[in-house]
Scaffold this motif. Structure first.
Motif, short mmCIF file in Angstrom:
data_model
loop_
_atom_site.label_atom_id
_atom_site.label_comp_id
_atom_site.label_asym_id
_atom_site.label_seq_id
_atom_site.Cartn_x
_atom_site.Cartn_y
_atom_site.Cartn_z
N ARG A 95 0.82 -1.22 0.00
CA ARG A 95 0.00 0.00 0.00
C ARG A 95 0.85 1.26 0.00
N GLY A 96 2.02 1.19 -0.64
CA GLY A 96 2.87 2.37 -0.71
C GLY A 96 4.12 2.21 0.14
N PRO A 97 4.99 3.21 0.14
CA PRO A 97 6.24 3.13 0.90
C PRO A 97 5.97 3.11 2.40
N HIS A 98 6.84 2.40 3.12
CA HIS A 98 6.72 2.36 4.58
C HIS A 98 7.19 3.68 5.18
N GLU A 99 6.77 3.93 6.40
CA GLU A 99 7.13 5.16 7.11
C GLU A 99 7.14 4.85 8.59
N ILE A 100 8.28 5.09 9.24
CA ILE A 100 8.42 4.79 10.66
C ILE A 100 9.10 5.97 11.34
N ARG A 101 8.49 6.46 12.39
CA ARG A 101 9.05 7.55 13.19
C ARG A 101 8.82 7.24 14.66
N CYS A 102 9.73 7.67 15.50
CA CYS A 102 9.55 7.55 16.95
C CYS A 102 8.94 8.86 17.43
N VAL A 103 7.68 8.80 17.83
CA VAL A 103 6.91 10.01 18.13
C VAL A 103 6.84 10.27 19.62
N ARG A 104 7.16 11.50 20.00
CA ARG A 104 7.02 11.91 21.40
C ARG A 104 5.55 11.87 21.78
N ARG A 105 5.26 11.19 22.87
CA ARG A 105 3.86 11.03 23.28
C ARG A 105 3.20 12.37 23.58
N ASN A 106 3.91 13.26 24.25
CA ASN A 106 3.28 14.54 24.58
C ASN A 106 3.00 15.38 23.34
N VAL A 107 3.85 15.27 22.32
CA VAL A 107 3.62 16.00 21.08
C VAL A 107 2.35 15.49 20.40
N LEU A 108 2.18 14.18 20.37
CA LEU A 108 0.98 13.61 19.76
C LEU A 108 -0.27 14.01 20.52
N LEU A 109 -0.22 13.89 21.83
CA LEU A 109 -1.40 14.22 22.63
C LEU A 109 -1.82 15.67 22.46
N GLN A 110 -0.84 16.55 22.45
CA GLN A 110 -1.16 17.97 22.29
C GLN A 110 -1.75 18.26 20.92
N ALA A 111 -1.20 17.60 19.90
CA ALA A 111 -1.72 17.81 18.55
C ALA A 111 -3.16 17.35 18.43
N LEU A 112 -3.46 16.22 19.04
CA LEU A 112 -4.82 15.69 18.98
C LEU A 112 -5.78 16.48 19.86
N GLU A 113 -5.28 16.93 21.01
CA GLU A 113 -6.14 17.71 21.90
C GLU A 113 -6.58 19.01 21.24
N GLU A 114 -5.71 19.58 20.44
CA GLU A 114 -6.05 20.83 19.75
C GLU A 114 -7.20 20.67 18.78
N GLU A 115 -7.48 19.43 18.36
CA GLU A 115 -8.57 19.17 17.43
C GLU A 115 -9.92 19.04 18.13
N LEU A 116 -9.91 19.00 19.44
CA LEU A 116 -11.15 18.79 20.18
C LEU A 116 -11.78 20.10 20.61
N PRO A 117 -13.10 20.20 20.54
CA PRO A 117 -13.78 21.39 21.05
C PRO A 117 -13.56 21.52 22.56
N LYS A 118 -13.49 22.72 23.03
CA LYS A 118 -13.31 22.95 24.45
C LYS A 118 -14.44 22.29 25.23
N GLY A 119 -14.06 21.61 26.31
CA GLY A 119 -15.06 20.96 27.15
C GLY A 119 -15.34 19.51 26.78
N THR A 120 -14.69 19.02 25.70
CA THR A 120 -14.92 17.63 25.29
C THR A 120 -14.35 16.66 26.31
N ILE A 121 -13.18 17.01 26.90
CA ILE A 121 -12.53 16.12 27.86
C ILE A 121 -12.90 16.52 29.28
N ARG A 122 -13.32 15.54 30.04
CA ARG A 122 -13.60 15.76 31.45
C ARG A 122 -12.56 14.99 32.25
#
Length: 406
Positions: A95-122
């Protein structure tokens, strides 16, 4: 009552998988047991299948630009010091070229949290029990509050309350444990962007740069009576890992990475997995309840697919539930809507069942073979099986969860 999807998730990485349902027109509330955004766990290996999911969520490029792409896999025998396998990690897959990166967990969480409307997480919201009122699930939280939900998605980790409610088999202890750490080089580490693995001699270890300044490493071993007390403190744990590696043919530069790690950055944990055969007939969903992430398929880390497969779960679940509810504004009874919800969750369970079985079983097998110090297994692994095992790593990552608009 508005349709609400709730989950209690100790691992916030899995929590973020729920936000696609907002894009599909379903309002979600995310229950997180910790008081704030978690950053424990340092980093995780993010394979091509995870980046397909992150692209579907719209954050793939944001993660790519902050992390190095690994170019090569080198597998080294800890007993002989010889390279037993090398592989191009950018090679073409089905399904195309492979891609592997070691991702900082906090960077991922922050990026995903920014996609959520305020108040989504309790936050500070841990589910302790689940009751039913017709089609509504009544959730009792640890702080005494009560919530009512039309859909309950359990991503609450390996000790999932939701998985227990569904009757899934209790995770088994593999007999192995893992230590993980993180080394920071302010002026640059100078390592090539490659995934180094050391196998055999009774342990499995590896390291992978996240970026120009940070390196993530791991060490797994089979516990014995001689290991008592090594996990009493981070200092003892780090010394235990170094002693094990110094008794083998691991190069000095790899030892230096672990030695440099801050002691507070070293963690150890037992490795558990859900028996794969139990998932063949397990109730992954029942009515308007289902599980995802470690609540569904806890596995040993030998494929680096725990977090990746959780991201797959999120996209597929969002698509299945969103498509099932596509006609929710049309006139119809509540029972008809509930029927669509249940059908969507059943479709999700159908798609994820065999993928989960294969991942859990393959991870356990790869770990057993790579870590073994049995003379026969070691000979076969170093001479014949290393290529097969490296191929399995790439094959498991060559999976496409699709998009949210399928």
């Amino acid at each position: 009552m508005a349709l609400v999807s709730l989950c209690c998730i100790p691992d916030l990485l899995h929590t973020r998988n729920l936000f696609p349902r907002r894009r599909k027109g379903v309002r979600s509330l995310v229950l997180e047991s910790s008081p704030s955004l978690r950053t424990s766990g340092f980093a995780f290996t993010t394979w091509k299948n995870a980046f397909r999911a992150l692209d579907a969520l719209g954050v793939g490029d944001k993660i790519r630009e902050q992390h190095l792409q690994a170019q090569r896999l080198r597998v080294i025998s800890s007993a002989t010091g010889e390279i037993v396998r090398e592989a191009d990690l950018t090679q073409q897959g089905k399904r195309g070229p492979h891609e592997i990166r070691c991702v900082r967990r906090n960077v991922l969480l922050q990026a995903l949290e920014e996609e959520l409307p305020k108040g989504t997480i309790r936050y500070s919201s841990k589910i302790v029990s689940i009751e039913e009122d017709g089609d509504i699930k009544i959730l009792q939280l640890a702080d005494g509050s009560v919530l009512r939900a039309k859909v309950l998605i359990g991503c609450d980790g390996i000790n999932s309350v939701v998985a227990k409610w569904l009757g899934l088999a209790k995770p088994s202890y593999s007999g192995r444990a893992a230590a993980r750490g993180f080394a920071h080089y302010p002026d640059g580490h100078g390592f090539e962007p490659e995934f180094l693995q050391f196998i055999g001699h009774g342990f499995r270890s590896g390291m992978l740069p996240c970026n120009e300044t940070d390196i993530y490493w791991f060490f797994t071993w089979t516990r014995s009576e001689h290991d008592k007390g090594v996990d009493e403190s981070a200092a003892k744990m780090k010394q235990f890992v170094l002693d094990k590696l110094r008794g083998s043919k691991v190069p000095e530069e790899a030892l230096a990475v672990i030695d440099r790690s801050e002691m507070s950055d070293v963690l150890a944990a037992p490795l558990r997995f859900r028996p794969p055969l139990s998932l063949v007939t397990a109730s992954i969903s029942r009515g308007n309840v289902c599980v995802a992430g470690d609540a569904l398929h806890p596995m040993t880390p030998d494929l680096g697919q725990g977090g990746c497969s959780a991201l797959e779960d999120g996209v597929i679940l969002a698509r299945c539930l969103g498509e099932a509810l596509a006609g929710k504004d049309a006139k119809g009874s509540g029972s008809a809507e509930n029927g669509r919800i249940e059908a969507g969750l059943r479709e999700y369970a159908r798609i994820r069942r065999w993928r989960s079985v294969e991942l859990v079983a393959t991870a356990y097998t790869v770990g057993f073979i790579q870590q073994s110090d049995n003379a026969i297994v070691s000979f076969l692994r170093d001479k014949f099986l290393s290529g097969v095992l490296a191929g399995r790593l790439l094959k498991m990552a060559d999976y496409d969860c699709g998009t949210l608009s399928n």
